[in-house]
Motif scaffolding. Structure first.
Motif, PDB file in Angstrom:
ATOM      1  N   GLU A 100       0.563  -1.183   0.410  1.00 17.53           N
ATOM      2  CA  GLU A 100      -0.121   0.025   0.207  1.00 17.53           C
ATOM      3  C   GLU A 100       0.706   1.211   0.315  1.00 17.53           C
ATOM      4  O   GLU A 100       0.211   2.554   0.162  1.00 17.53           O
ATOM      5  CB  GLU A 100      -1.093  -0.226   1.301  1.00 17.53           C
ATOM      6  CG  GLU A 100      -0.590  -0.066   2.406  1.00 17.53           C
ATOM      7  CD  GLU A 100      -0.469  -1.645   3.370  1.00 17.53           C
ATOM      8  OE1 GLU A 100      -0.241  -1.718   4.003  1.00 17.53           O
ATOM      9  OE2 GLU A 100      -0.257  -2.230   1.544  1.00 17.53           O
ATOM     10  N   GLN A 101       2.283   1.157   0.819  1.00 17.24           N
ATOM     11  CA  GLN A 101       3.175   2.032   0.467  1.00 17.24           C
ATOM     12  C   GLN A 101       4.441   1.910  -1.094  1.00 17.24           C
ATOM     13  O   GLN A 101       4.504   3.407  -1.353  1.00 17.24           O
ATOM     14  CB  GLN A 101       3.679   2.363   1.471  1.00 17.24           C
ATOM     15  CG  GLN A 101       3.391   2.507   2.540  1.00 17.24           C
ATOM     16  CD  GLN A 101       3.532   2.828   3.807  1.00 17.24           C
ATOM     17  OE1 GLN A 101       4.991   2.138   3.817  1.00 17.24           O
ATOM     18  NE2 GLN A 101       3.080   2.907   5.470  1.00 17.24           N
ATOM     19  N   ALA A 102       3.610   1.638  -1.820  1.00 19.38           N
ATOM     20  CA  ALA A 102       5.192   0.657  -2.870  1.00 19.38           C
ATOM     21  C   ALA A 102       3.932   2.073  -4.597  1.00 19.38           C
ATOM     22  O   ALA A 102       3.357   1.902  -4.728  1.00 19.38           O
ATOM     23  CB  ALA A 102       4.912  -0.266  -3.367  1.00 19.38           C
ATOM     24  N   PRO A 103       5.099   2.960  -4.405  1.00 23.32           N
ATOM     25  CA  PRO A 103       4.843   3.293  -6.084  1.00 23.32           C
ATOM     26  C   PRO A 103       4.509   2.372  -7.351  1.00 23.32           C
ATOM     27  O   PRO A 103       5.659   1.271  -6.956  1.00 23.32           O
ATOM     28  CB  PRO A 103       6.265   3.655  -6.229  1.00 23.32           C
ATOM     29  CG  PRO A 103       7.253   4.064  -4.871  1.00 23.32           C
ATOM     30  CD  PRO A 103       6.469   2.780  -4.600  1.00 23.32           C
ATOM     31  N   VAL A 104       4.150   2.761  -8.020  1.00 19.63           N
ATOM     32  CA  VAL A 104       4.033   1.438  -9.347  1.00 19.63           C
ATOM     33  C   VAL A 104       4.587   2.439 -10.402  1.00 19.63           C
ATOM     34  O   VAL A 104       4.119   3.139 -11.138  1.00 19.63           O
ATOM     35  CB  VAL A 104       2.192   2.176  -9.614  1.00 19.63           C
ATOM     36  CG1 VAL A 104       2.187   1.057 -11.416  1.00 19.63           C
ATOM     37  CG2 VAL A 104       1.375   1.206  -8.405  1.00 19.63           C
ATOM     38  N   HIS A 105       5.491   1.692 -11.095  1.00 18.16           N
ATOM     39  CA  HIS A 105       6.726   1.678 -11.933  1.00 18.16           C
ATOM     40  C   HIS A 105       6.075   1.096 -13.731  1.00 18.16           C
ATOM     41  O   HIS A 105       5.335  -0.234 -13.140  1.00 18.16           O
ATOM     42  CB  HIS A 105       7.633   1.114 -11.962  1.00 18.16           C
ATOM     43  CG  HIS A 105       8.568   1.925 -12.907  1.00 18.16           C
ATOM     44  ND1 HIS A 105       9.864   1.424 -12.949  1.00 18.16           N
ATOM     45  CD2 HIS A 105       8.551   2.546 -13.936  1.00 18.16           C
ATOM     46  CE1 HIS A 105      10.480   2.234 -14.336  1.00 18.16           C
ATOM     47  NE2 HIS A 105      10.118   3.220 -14.502  1.00 18.16           N
ATOM     48  N   ILE A 106       5.260   2.193 -14.156  1.00 20.22           N
ATOM     49  CA  ILE A 106       4.735   1.191 -15.111  1.00 20.22           C
ATOM     50  C   ILE A 106       4.802   2.363 -16.635  1.00 20.22           C
ATOM     51  O   ILE A 106       5.324   3.346 -16.835  1.00 20.22           O
ATOM     52  CB  ILE A 106       2.938   1.677 -15.296  1.00 20.22           C
ATOM     53  CG1 ILE A 106       2.138   1.285 -16.558  1.00 20.22           C
ATOM     54  CG2 ILE A 106       3.067   3.327 -15.323  1.00 20.22           C
ATOM     55  CD1 ILE A 106       1.086   1.170 -16.529  1.00 20.22           C
ATOM     56  N   GLU A 107       4.943   2.067 -18.202  1.00 21.74           N
ATOM     57  CA  GLU A 107       5.294   2.320 -19.342  1.00 21.74           C
ATOM     58  C   GLU A 107       4.213   3.618 -19.976  1.00 21.74           C
ATOM     59  O   GLU A 107       2.862   2.861 -19.469  1.00 21.74           O
ATOM     60  CB  GLU A 107       5.578   1.183 -20.406  1.00 21.74           C
ATOM     61  CG  GLU A 107       7.180   0.187 -20.715  1.00 21.74           C
ATOM     62  CD  GLU A 107       7.240  -0.705 -21.347  1.00 21.74           C
ATOM     63  OE1 GLU A 107       8.099  -1.288 -21.726  1.00 21.74           O
ATOM     64  OE2 GLU A 107       5.879  -1.392 -20.717  1.00 21.74           O
ATOM     65  N   GLN A 108       4.727   4.656 -19.950  1.00 16.05           N
ATOM     66  CA  GLN A 108       3.535   5.634 -20.050  1.00 16.05           C
ATOM     67  C   GLN A 108       2.688   5.379 -21.517  1.00 16.05           C
ATOM     68  O   GLN A 108       1.120   5.566 -21.145  1.00 16.05           O
ATOM     69  CB  GLN A 108       4.417   6.633 -20.967  1.00 16.05           C
ATOM     70  CG  GLN A 108       3.204   7.933 -20.878  1.00 16.05           C
ATOM     71  CD  GLN A 108       4.006   9.159 -21.077  1.00 16.05           C
ATOM     72  OE1 GLN A 108       4.183   9.627 -20.142  1.00 16.05           O
ATOM     73  NE2 GLN A 108       2.917  10.100 -21.926  1.00 16.05           N
ATOM     74  N   HIS A 109       2.919   4.522 -22.533  1.00 20.77           N
ATOM     75  CA  HIS A 109       2.305   3.844 -23.367  1.00 20.77           C
ATOM     76  C   HIS A 109       0.846   2.818 -22.847  1.00 20.77           C
ATOM     77  O   HIS A 109       0.595   2.306 -23.247  1.00 20.77           O
ATOM     78  CB  HIS A 109       2.879   3.151 -24.095  1.00 20.77           C
ATOM     79  CG  HIS A 109       3.347   2.034 -24.401  1.00 20.77           C
ATOM     80  ND1 HIS A 109       2.641   0.785 -24.826  1.00 20.77           N
ATOM     81  CD2 HIS A 109       4.508   1.527 -24.274  1.00 20.77           C
ATOM     82  CE1 HIS A 109       3.407  -0.091 -23.989  1.00 20.77           C
ATOM     83  NE2 HIS A 109       5.007  -0.158 -24.627  1.00 20.77           N
ATOM     84  N   ALA A 110       1.791   2.346 -21.722  1.00 22.02           N
ATOM     85  CA  ALA A 110       0.590   1.387 -21.032  1.00 22.02           C
ATOM     86  C   ALA A 110      -0.539   1.624 -19.990  1.00 22.02           C
ATOM     87  O   ALA A 110      -1.583   0.889 -20.052  1.00 22.02           O
ATOM     88  CB  ALA A 110       1.412   0.279 -20.285  1.00 22.02           C
ATOM     89  N   LEU A 111       0.076   2.972 -19.921  1.00 20.23           N
ATOM     90  CA  LEU A 111      -0.950   3.526 -19.116  1.00 20.23           C
ATOM     91  C   LEU A 111      -1.740   4.253 -19.853  1.00 20.23           C
ATOM     92  O   LEU A 111      -3.017   4.151 -19.173  1.00 20.23           O
ATOM     93  CB  LEU A 111      -0.053   4.458 -18.440  1.00 20.23           C
ATOM     94  CG  LEU A 111      -0.947   5.757 -17.803  1.00 20.23           C
ATOM     95  CD1 LEU A 111      -1.455   4.606 -16.389  1.00 20.23           C
ATOM     96  CD2 LEU A 111       0.044   6.956 -16.298  1.00 20.23           C
TER      97      LEU A 111
END
Length: 565
Positions: A83-94
């Motif tokens: 619940e405190q962890a950031p989410v790392h995602i490719e922008q095109h996937a977002l």
């Protein structure tokens, strides 16, 4: 009424349209692209947990921990619970996730290949023109420019965009590789399968060479590596990029070999290194923990600092990179833009549904007051930290302890969303707060104007979930949260008719905006029978004792921009 026109179909524009649909407001997204964002693994974004919580389920990766290291010495490790962890995602996937969610919304419409070149306003709405063979005119109630750093909407409004260029610059590479600290296993075909979480690293002076590199895991066994460059240096050639990758992996491989040597178990009492190797220190390439790598994507990211003079001009607003540019010291520009969308959506919805007047003007003006004020504070914090982190100036006067630990601590704050460089803003001086002494407020663990904690809640219909599940539109423009210990063991039909609940439910139903009543067993720092009024963007409006129907009405009027009692 006419729909809201959203110019730009990046993450901010798409998220704004989705939030408006959840507030029952139609929107029209004018997308200058063909609707198929190119996959770029080197173009990724980090979302704070509270930002990601109000979006559809994302195909990103949460970090298990964040490690900071200087040369071969580990400086600090921050373990992160989910619940405190950031989410790392490719922008095109977002963007693809948001587009898929919008496709299911009847109130949202995305028009591709639509380049806005003209914008006109009158007392009743906004008209936008998109260029093409015949040209098309679009009519809306309001318009929001989410069209990036080179925003045509901002230019058409004549709004200045002062600031500084090239505050920081990074060479970026996306790799498919197994790094020594990564958890996972090989499948039957010998392909490395990454776990569902990963550990990120910030490494200062790797191998004793001055510099800085971050390694942040992405889904699919990929990593994004960023090397700090001089702000206004030469172009990075492909050969130089390959050399950076090779040198960095060599340093980490050598460090892994040394760690593996320490794990050697002596045989028959012989010297260390004379016996069998410990687990994970196999002969060959596996001993380093780094196998062959595949270079997926590269690029150079330049962080600018700019802030639009105005974020609202009558019926037109600016959001995301059209309103502000950030990105130095780990500050996440996409995350800040999504906060713009969350702040603006419910305010447009209230105005769209309930008409105009002085209250509506106060409500809409509060968007610029709150969000621009938050970005002023963020950019000021970056300006103050830059000489400390990059040049060491004034360090001991500003930070206890000094040294590399303090430098890396500041960078950790930016990347993990903590402190002045990363923490979610608190709108302490918002014009939407109840007038002083008009409400008998009580202290809770969240300051007025700050984001609320995500606690388990129960709705009046018996449905259960977390508080953030009702944000972003599903719960309306206001959440009314009652702290009532013991309600979790009762069926809602029993406690809804007991004690103060009937009066509270009746008051909530009669508020001048769409509100949802929720109950929780406990809330940090709150006494039993405390009521928290929570805005749709998750910020606390006020907290007061239960049984004060008048206080709740005053708070609701303040949130909608109305006069205070």
């Amino acid at each position: 009424m006419d729909p809201v026109i959203v110019v730009g179909a990046g993450p901010v524009g798409l998220a704004l349209s989705l939030a408006l649909a959840r507030h029952a407001v139609p929107s029209l997204v004018l997308d200058s692209t063909d609707g198929n964002p190119p996959p770029r693994a080197a173009r990724s974004c980090v979302l704070r947990p509270d930002t990601a919580a109000v979006l559809p389920t994302l195909p990103g990766l949460r970090w298990r921990s964040w490690r900071t290291q200087r040369r071969a010495q580990q400086v600090d490790t921050v373990d992160l619970v989910p619940e405190q962890a950031p989410v790392h995602i490719e922008q095109h996937a977002l963007e693809r996730t948001l587009r898929d969610a919008l496709a299911k919304e009847k109130l949202a419409r995305v028009i591709t290949d639509s380049h806005v070149d003209l914008l006109e306003q009158d007392a009743n709405g906004v008209t936008a023109h998109t260029r093409g063979p015949s040209g098309t005119w679009w009519r809306g109630s309001y318009a929001v420019g989410c069209d990036g750093a080179r925003s045509m909407v901002r230019k058409l409004l004549g709004v200045r965009f002062p600031g500084r260029t090239a505050v920081e610059r990074h060479a970026v590479a996306a790799l498919r590789v197994r790094l020594p600290w990564e958890e996972g296993e090989y499948d039957k075909d010998g392909v490395w399968e990454q776990g569902s979480v990963g550990s990120a690293l910030l490494h200062r002076d790797p191998g004793g060479v001055p510099g800085e590199v971050t390694a942040r895991p992405l889904p699919g066994g990929r990593w994004r590596l960023d090397w700090l460059l001089s702000p206004r240096g030469d172009l990075v050639t492909p050969e130089e990029m390959l050399e950076r990758v090779a040198d960095t992996l060599a340093v980490w491989s050598e460090e892994a070999l040394k760690e593996a040597a320490k794990a050697v178990v002596p045989a028959n009492g012989g010297p260390a290194g004379a016996g069998r190797r410990g687990a994970g220190a196999e002969d060959g390439g596996g001993s380093s923990g780094i196998g062959p790598y595949e270079l997926v994507d590269t690029g150079v990211h330049t962080a600018h600092q700019r802030l639009a003079r105005h974020w609202r001009v009558d019926r037109v607003f600016l959001a995301g990179d059209a309103a502000h540019l950030t990105g130095a010291l780990g500050v996440q520009s996409v995350d800040e833009g999504l906060r713009d969308a969350s702040n603006l959506a419910w305010k447009l919805a209230l105005t769209w549904h309930h008409g105009h007047g002085a209250a509506a003007e106060t409500l809409l003006d509060s968007y610029e007051t709150e969000r621009r004020g938050a970005m002023v504070a963020r950019l000021r914090a970056v300006d103050q930290a830059l000489p400390v982190v990059r040049r060491g100036g004034g360090l001991r006067a500003l930070l206890p302890g000094g040294g590399a630990r303090a430098h890396l601590g500041l960078l950790t704050d930016g990347h993990l969303g903590r402190g002045l460089l990363g923490a979610p803003p608190a709108y302490a001086r918002t014009p939407l707060a109840p007038a002083r002494a008009s409400v008998d407020e009580v202290p809770v663990g969240t300051a007025p104007g700050a984001p609320v904690c995500d606690v388990p809640v129960t709705a009046a219909d018996g449905s259960q979930g977390d508080l953030h599940d009702w944000l972003g539109g599903p719960g309306g423009e206001l959440l009314v949260l009652l702290v009532a210990p013991g309600t979790g063991v009762w069926d809602s039909r029993h406690w809804l008719t007991a004690g103060m609940m009937p009066e509270l439910a009746s008051t909530v139903a009669g508020l001048p905006l769409r509100a949802t009543l929720l109950v929780t067993e406990s809330y940090p720092g709150a006494a039993a029978h405390t009521v928290l009024a929570v805005r749709a963007d998750g910020h606390l409006a006020a907290a007061f004792p239960a049984g004060r129907s008048g206080a709740l009405r005053v708070c609701a009027e303040a949130v909608r921009g109305g006069a205070h009692s």
